[in-house]
Scaffold this active site. Sequence first.
Site, PDB file in Angstrom:
ATOM      1  N   PHE A   1       0.755  -1.193   0.068  1.00 36.77           N
ATOM      2  CA  PHE A   1      -0.196  -0.123  -0.175  1.00 36.77           C
ATOM      3  C   PHE A   1       0.960   1.476   0.155  1.00 36.77           C
ATOM      4  O   PHE A   1       1.935   1.185   0.454  1.00 36.77           O
ATOM      5  CB  PHE A   1      -0.911   0.126   1.405  1.00 36.77           C
ATOM      6  CG  PHE A   1      -1.818  -1.133   1.185  1.00 36.77           C
ATOM      7  CD1 PHE A   1      -3.034  -0.784   0.747  1.00 36.77           C
ATOM      8  CD2 PHE A   1      -1.850  -2.224   1.737  1.00 36.77           C
ATOM      9  CE1 PHE A   1      -4.137  -1.755   0.671  1.00 36.77           C
ATOM     10  CE2 PHE A   1      -2.702  -3.466   1.513  1.00 36.77           C
ATOM     11  CZ  PHE A   1      -3.861  -2.867   1.142  1.00 36.77           C
ATOM     12  N   CYS A   2       0.325   2.241  -0.382  1.00 39.05           N
ATOM     13  CA  CYS A   2       0.758   3.712  -0.758  1.00 39.05           C
ATOM     14  C   CYS A   2       1.491   4.020   0.816  1.00 39.05           C
ATOM     15  O   CYS A   2       0.949   3.773   1.821  1.00 39.05           O
ATOM     16  CB  CYS A   2      -0.127   4.780  -0.755  1.00 39.05           C
ATOM     17  SG  CYS A   2       0.428   6.502  -0.821  1.00 39.05           S
ATOM     18  N   PRO A   3       2.504   4.521   1.181  1.00 39.78           N
ATOM     19  CA  PRO A   3       3.649   4.843  -0.061  1.00 39.78           C
ATOM     20  C   PRO A   3       4.573   3.769  -0.324  1.00 39.78           C
ATOM     21  O   PRO A   3       5.836   3.965  -0.935  1.00 39.78           O
ATOM     22  CB  PRO A   3       4.401   6.229   0.478  1.00 39.78           C
ATOM     23  CG  PRO A   3       4.579   5.934   1.941  1.00 39.78           C
ATOM     24  CD  PRO A   3       3.308   5.023   2.285  1.00 39.78           C
TER      25      PRO A   3
END
Lengths: 132, 76
Positions: free
Chosen positions: B13-15
């Site tokens: 998942f981001c980042p």
Amino acid sequence: MTTPPLYIMLCSADRDKIQMAGMAASVGAVSDRKVHLFVSMGAIKAFKTGLPASDRYQPSPFSKELQSAGVPDPLELLKQGKMLGEMQVHACSMVIDVLGWEMESLEEGLFDGVMGLTKFLSDAEQGQLITL
Amino acid sequence: MSERKTIDARGSFCPGPLMELIAALKLVQIGDEIEILSTDKGTVNDVPEWVAKVGHEMGEITEKGDHWSVVVKKAK
């Protein structure tokens, strides 16, 4: 034009807010932007050395979803940001005094030192300040 | 001769994908390419934004079913 530094004042121990602090600080630092993180109030408890990740953060509106999805751990994001970019992390001197902690009480490899609020706010006049 | 390395960041998942890309770019030579595979929807916007800011070169962005392939060339 040089991007102004990003100053983040983290006061909450909520997982949501520490997650956002970790994301904003790490992405800022790897984007050629100086980042200064100031950890104060209840947030400092999440940075105590030796805590398992499950006990580190306080429940918050999105904490269960973050945990079950397996998003990057905020402290690991901060360490990556320090390693790959330009980031300084300071603990608020007042909360360190209140808790009777030393630098050794804090998560290893993350903090650059202890700082007073006056100095942090004075430095922050040069950049953009986010409070979480 | 330039080389291409593929980083599989699917499921991150981001980042996470961006951080993996940056870490990989630190380890390769100027002119080399990194292909990042990502299921994170923000990657297709975040990576070009980051590349433009720090001065690398964007390669192809390709949707491959359930994920994206994003190529970045190290320029400095």
